[in-house]
Structures are given as C-alpha cells and as structure tokens.
Write an enzyme that holds these catalytic residues in place. Structure first.
Site, PDB file in Angstrom:
ATOM      1  N   SER A 136      28.070  27.138  64.107  1.00 48.20           N
ATOM      2  CA  SER A 136      28.216  25.779  64.643  1.00 48.20           C
ATOM      3  C   SER A 136      29.078  25.866  65.890  1.00 48.20           C
ATOM      4  O   SER A 136      29.792  26.872  66.099  1.00 48.20           O
ATOM      5  CB  SER A 136      28.924  24.920  63.588  1.00 48.20           C
ATOM      6  N   TYR A 149      35.449  23.307  56.872  1.00 47.45           N
ATOM      7  CA  TYR A 149      34.231  23.643  57.624  1.00 47.45           C
ATOM      8  C   TYR A 149      34.572  24.562  58.810  1.00 47.45           C
ATOM      9  O   TYR A 149      33.910  25.583  59.027  1.00 47.45           O
ATOM     10  CB  TYR A 149      33.587  22.343  58.103  1.00 47.45           C
TER      11      TYR A 149
HETATM   12  P1  NAD Z   1      21.184  19.612  55.539  1.00 50.80           P
HETATM   13  O1  NAD Z   1      22.145  18.895  54.662  1.00 50.80           O
HETATM   14  O2  NAD Z   1      20.016  18.888  56.113  1.00 50.80           O
HETATM   15  O3  NAD Z   1      20.649  20.918  54.786  1.00 50.80           O
HETATM   16  C1  NAD Z   1      21.536  21.779  54.100  1.00 50.80           C
HETATM   17  C2  NAD Z   1      20.784  22.376  52.934  1.00 50.80           C
HETATM   18  O4  NAD Z   1      21.685  23.278  52.279  1.00 50.80           O
HETATM   19  C3  NAD Z   1      20.352  21.333  51.899  1.00 50.80           C
HETATM   20  O5  NAD Z   1      18.983  21.501  51.578  1.00 50.80           O
HETATM   21  C4  NAD Z   1      21.267  21.608  50.712  1.00 50.80           C
HETATM   22  O6  NAD Z   1      20.654  21.328  49.459  1.00 50.80           O
HETATM   23  C5  NAD Z   1      21.556  23.096  50.889  1.00 50.80           C
HETATM   24  N1  NAD Z   1      22.781  23.468  50.208  1.00 50.80           N
HETATM   25  C6  NAD Z   1      24.006  22.907  50.359  1.00 50.80           C
HETATM   26  N2  NAD Z   1      24.857  23.452  49.472  1.00 50.80           N
HETATM   27  C7  NAD Z   1      24.162  24.384  48.763  1.00 50.80           C
HETATM   28  C8  NAD Z   1      24.483  25.251  47.691  1.00 50.80           C
HETATM   29  N3  NAD Z   1      25.710  25.260  47.138  1.00 50.80           N
HETATM   30  N4  NAD Z   1      23.529  26.079  47.212  1.00 50.80           N
HETATM   31  C9  NAD Z   1      22.282  26.039  47.730  1.00 50.80           C
HETATM   32  N5  NAD Z   1      21.905  25.219  48.721  1.00 50.80           N
HETATM   33  C10 NAD Z   1      22.841  24.389  49.232  1.00 50.80           C
HETATM   34  O7  NAD Z   1      22.084  20.235  56.689  1.00 50.80           O
HETATM   35  P2  NAD Z   1      21.732  20.851  58.120  1.00 50.80           P
HETATM   36  O8  NAD Z   1      22.268  19.892  59.101  1.00 50.80           O
HETATM   37  O9  NAD Z   1      20.330  21.317  58.210  1.00 50.80           O
HETATM   38  O10 NAD Z   1      22.730  22.113  58.111  1.00 50.80           O
HETATM   39  C11 NAD Z   1      22.297  23.458  57.970  1.00 50.80           C
HETATM   40  C12 NAD Z   1      23.350  24.380  58.570  1.00 50.80           C
HETATM   41  O11 NAD Z   1      23.504  24.066  59.947  1.00 50.80           O
HETATM   42  C13 NAD Z   1      24.735  24.239  57.943  1.00 50.80           C
HETATM   43  O12 NAD Z   1      25.341  25.513  57.798  1.00 50.80           O
HETATM   44  C14 NAD Z   1      25.495  23.406  58.955  1.00 50.80           C
HETATM   45  O13 NAD Z   1      26.878  23.681  58.914  1.00 50.80           O
HETATM   46  C15 NAD Z   1      24.865  23.916  60.236  1.00 50.80           C
HETATM   47  N6  NAD Z   1      25.039  23.010  61.363  1.00 50.80           N
HETATM   48  C16 NAD Z   1      24.539  21.735  61.305  1.00 50.80           C
HETATM   49  C17 NAD Z   1      24.731  20.891  62.377  1.00 50.80           C
HETATM   50  C18 NAD Z   1      24.204  19.479  62.393  1.00 50.80           C
HETATM   51  O14 NAD Z   1      24.593  18.713  63.286  1.00 50.80           O
HETATM   52  N7  NAD Z   1      23.316  19.078  61.496  1.00 50.80           N
HETATM   53  C19 NAD Z   1      25.439  21.341  63.497  1.00 50.80           C
HETATM   54  C20 NAD Z   1      25.926  22.644  63.513  1.00 50.80           C
HETATM   55  C21 NAD Z   1      25.724  23.471  62.430  1.00 50.80           C
END
Ligand code: NAD
Length: 254
Positions: A136, A149
């Site tokens: 991130s 985080y």
């Molecule tokens: P999201 O919530 O849409 O998807 C996350 C997925 O991870 C979900 O399907 C959830 O069920 C799964 N998950 C969470 N905890 C879990 C566990 N204990 N065991 C198994 N599965 C688990 O989120 P996203 O926005 O797609 O985020 C994905 C990655 O991208 C993350 O690491 C997040 O930190 C990173 N990220 C997201 C953003 C953003 O703005 N959305 C920005 C930077 C980084």
C-alpha cells in the site's frame, strides 16, 4: 525486442492469490487465469471464493489466514504467489485494541511469511517464481489512527526484500505493489460512512478526504493493480526485484 509485456503466458503455471474473493485479489485472479495460470483462490469467505474459482476454472480454498495451522493446508506447488488479503482498523494508538493489532499482523505479515516459506522450495526446484505482495502507499508512508495496518505493510515490505535477495539465485523475484485508494467494497463503505459523518456528497469525500494528498483526483481501479501484478509475472521483469511500485496517483511523490 517487443518488451514481452503483451505476451505474458502463464500456461502450465499455478498461481495462489489470497483474499481473491473480493476487490484487488479478485481482479488479480482474473488476469492470472486469463494468462493461462491455474489459480488457487484463497479467502475466508467461502461463497465468494467458490464463485471466483468457478468463474475461472480455478480451485477455491476457504481458509482463515490468521490461523497458521489452516495456512499449512494450502498448496505448495505454486509458481506465482500473490499475498493480497488484508483488513483495516482505524483507532488512535492509545485506544487501539491489542487483539486487533495482533490479528492484522497475523493476516498481513505472518501468513505471507508462511506462504513464501512453503512455496519457495517449488519455485527454486523449477528455477522460476514470482512473489507479488499487495502492499500500500501505507507501506511507504504513515497516517494517523492506522497503527496496525501501517506496521503490517512496513513489515511486508521487509519480507518482500528478503525474499528478493534469497530468491535471486533461483529465478524468483519478489516485489511490492503500493496502491493508493482503490475502488473496492472496503473503500466504497468508507466513502458512504464519511459522506454521512461529514455531510459531504460522495465526490467531495473522494476528492477532499480520501484523495487530499493525491495529485490524481480519482480512485485507482482494481484492474489497474491487477495489470501491474500480471506485468511483474512476465519474463521481461526478471531483473525487477526487491522493489516497491507506487500506483497511487502521485501521493507518495508529494
Ligand atoms: P477487500 O476487502 O475488497 O478484499 C479483501 C479480501 O481479503 C476479502 O475477500 C476478505 O474476505 C479477505 N480476507 C480478509 N481477512 C482474511 C483472512 N483472515 N483470511 C482469509 N481471507 C481474508 O479489500 P481490497 O481493497 O481488495 O484489499 C486487498 C489488499 O489491497 C489488502 O491487502 C489491502 O491492504 C490492499 N490495499 C487496498 C487499498 C484500497 O484502497 N482498497 C489500497 C492499498 C492497498
């Protein structure tokens, strides 16, 4: 030389994507399957994992990544490992629940470590592998109220670099991708909540609250992150390792 990026062929390769039931992970699973990989779709949400695996002809694994014993049941014959699953909790440090801090480290640092550790022997045996860690902008910068985080993403950055150094002699690269705010269910919910809390419309929340520090005033799309993840899997990217690639509309340049 054409650069090779348009011809990423993962036929005969297998990929494991954590958190592939939603958002960025789901988009990664789609592009990797589109390039020919057999995709292992890992998520704690069984319905979405099975739905994505069904759509892609992949395999669903319903696993809670905070459970180290459950992580040990996942496949090890993996050529492309995408450590993506993550969660957020927002609270000031002096009120931050210790059990939530621990959970976030387990899902976002310990599980990636266990998966890298398990998958490297197969990659080393084949002399080829790709580890892509979805970090991130918060792997490179800090914000208030996100102690767990920010700590976890900085830890993932360190793990990625060590993986790059050890994997280099075996044809294995390891990199981080560093998105800013991406249009996923996680962020859509934050927009709704902020909109209600501040009495702003959705566009104002995106521009003035979420993207305050970003020169590009739009959310990143999951497909943009997935495209970068796929690009890192090409043979053209074999010298690109130990790096962190911002995809953040210029936020970390400010
Ligand atoms: P999201 O919530 O849409 O998807 C996350 C997925 O991870 C979900 O399907 C959830 O069920 C799964 N998950 C969470 N905890 C879990 C566990 N204990 N065991 C198994 N599965 C688990 O989120 P996203 O926005 O797609 O985020 C994905 C990655 O991208 C993350 O690491 C997040 O930190 C990173 N990220 C997201 C953003 C953003 O703005 N959305 C920005 C930077 C980084």
């Amino acid at each position: 030389m054409d650069g090779g990026a348009a011809h990423i062929d993962l036929a005969g390769r297998s990929a494991l994507v954590t958190g592939a039931g939603s958002g960025i992970g789901r988009a990664c699973a789609h592009v990797l399957a589109g390039a020919g990989a057999l995709v292992h779709v890992v998520d704690r949400d069984g319905d979405s994992a099975k739905e994505v695996a069904g759509l892609l002809g992949g395999q669903a694994h319903v696993v809670d990544l905070s459970d180290a014993a459950a992580v040990e049941t996942l496949p090890t014959e993996v050529d492309v490992l995408v450590n993506n699953a993550g969660l957020q909790h927002v609270a000031p440090l002096h009120e931050f629940p210790p059990e939530v801090f621990t959970l976030i480290q387990q899902v976002m640092v310990t599980a990636p470590f266990l998966l890298v550790r398990r998958c490297l022997p197969h990659m080393y045996a084949r002399g080829w592998g790709r580890v892509v860690n979805v970090s991130s902008a918060h792997g490179l910068r800090a914000s208030a109220f996100k102690a767990a985080y920010v700590s976890a993403k900085h830890g993932l950055e360190g793990l990625s670099k060590v993986t790059a150094i050890e994997g280099a002699a075996h044809g294995v690269t390891s990199n981080c991708v560093n998105p800013g705010y991406v249009r996923t269910p996680l962020v859509e919910n934050q927009i709704e909540a902020q909109s209600r809390a501040h009495g702003l419309d959705r566009e104002e929340v995106v521009e003035k609250v979420l993207l305050d520090r970003s020169p590009v005033k739009r959310l990143v799309e999951p497909a943009e992150v997935a495209a970068l993840v796929l690009w890192l899997c090409g043979d053209h990217a074999s010298s690109l390792t130990g790096a962190s690639l911002p995809l953040d509309g210029g936020w970390t340049a400010t």
